[in-house]
Enzyme design. Structure first.
Site, short mmCIF file in Angstrom:
data_model
loop_
_atom_site.label_atom_id
_atom_site.label_comp_id
_atom_site.label_asym_id
_atom_site.label_seq_id
_atom_site.Cartn_x
_atom_site.Cartn_y
_atom_site.Cartn_z
CE LYS A 1 27.88 56.68 4.04
NZ LYS A 1 28.17 57.88 4.99
O1 G3P Z 1 31.99 59.52 5.46
C1 G3P Z 1 32.67 59.03 6.54
C2 G3P Z 1 32.27 60.02 7.72
O2 G3P Z 1 31.11 60.63 8.00
C3 G3P Z 1 32.94 59.82 8.85
O3 G3P Z 1 33.87 60.59 9.13
O4 G3P Z 1 35.11 62.49 10.33
O5 G3P Z 1 33.15 61.31 11.70
O6 G3P Z 1 35.22 59.98 11.02
P1 G3P Z 1 34.40 61.32 10.60
#
Ligand code: G3P
Length: 218
Positions: free
Chosen positions: A87
């Site tokens: 990633k």
């Molecule tokens: O994979 C994307 C992620 O980890 C971000 O998610 O919920 O922190 O915006 P969030």
């Protein structure tokens, strides 16, 4: 549409796997920190543990932000297990690294992606997946789903093979909309996936069926 789970929690990953619908896992440094996983060796071991539960792609994020550092870290991550996807953040140094990984056959996930232009660039570099953060766009009053739609159109126009991994999914309607638009993959919390199963008429109907059966069968 493939279902990935966005967590570094082994119990949740196992629960999703046991449901039989889990296609992969995404993680990030914040999710690893949330589980208390610190120190390079522990972090690398944790990725191997995740890979032993799920038989599918597992995104492991680099920390370096310069091309040489990203390549060094990414190659070490990729060597951990054949299912590791490196990633890489959506920065110009990251794009150069993605081009390198792509030429080496190492799968990548370009993360922290918020615009169609970034999606175009990542696809041209040969990213395996891109992660548009739709929930975080919604958080700042911008339509995250519209971004997924635009990227779908762009990728279809030119037959890019890069897969749209709709990320930062927050609730079941995000999943339904992503599937309607044609995102290749979604990643989100297990709670959003489990919520897809719920409907009050299902619960009421089942209650009635069981009651009627009990009347006739004691
Ligand atoms: O994979 C994307 C992620 O980890 C971000 O998610 O919920 O922190 O915006 P969030």
């Amino acid at each position: 549409m493939k279902f990935f789970i966005d967590t570094a929690n082994l119990a949740e990953i196992k629960e999703a796997h046991d449901m039989g619908i889990l296609d992969g896992v995404t993680t990030n440094p914040s999710l690893m920190a949330k589980e208390g996983i610190t120190g390079t060796n522990n972090i690398l071991n944790h990725y191997v543990n995740i890979c032993s539960i799920v038989d599918g792609p597992v995104s492991a994020e680099v920390i370096a932000t310069d091309v040489d550092g990203i390549i060094r870290e990414g190659e070490a991550l990729a060597a951990l297990h054949p299912n590791i996807v490196v990633k890489v953040p959506m920065i110009l140094e990251g794009i150069k690294a993605i081009k390198h990984f792509s030429s080496q056959g190492i799968p990548t996930n370009c993360t922290l992606l918020f615009t169609p232009g970034q999606a175009l660039l990542a696809a041209k570099a040969g990213a395996t997946y891109i992660s548009p953060f739709l929930g975080r766009l919604d958080d700042v009053s911008t339509d995250g789903l519209q971004l997924i739609e635009q990227i779908r159109t762009i990728y279809d126009n030119y037959q890019f093979e890069t897969q749209i991994l709709a990320a930062s999914v927050r609730h079941p309607m995000h999943i339904i909309h992503c599937a309607t638009i044609g995102a290749d993959v979604m990643t989100g919390p297990l709670s959003a996936i489990k919520a897809l199963a719920k409907h009050p008429l299902t619960d009421l109907g089942l209650q009635q069926f069981l009651a009627d059966y009990a009347k006739g069968n004691g």
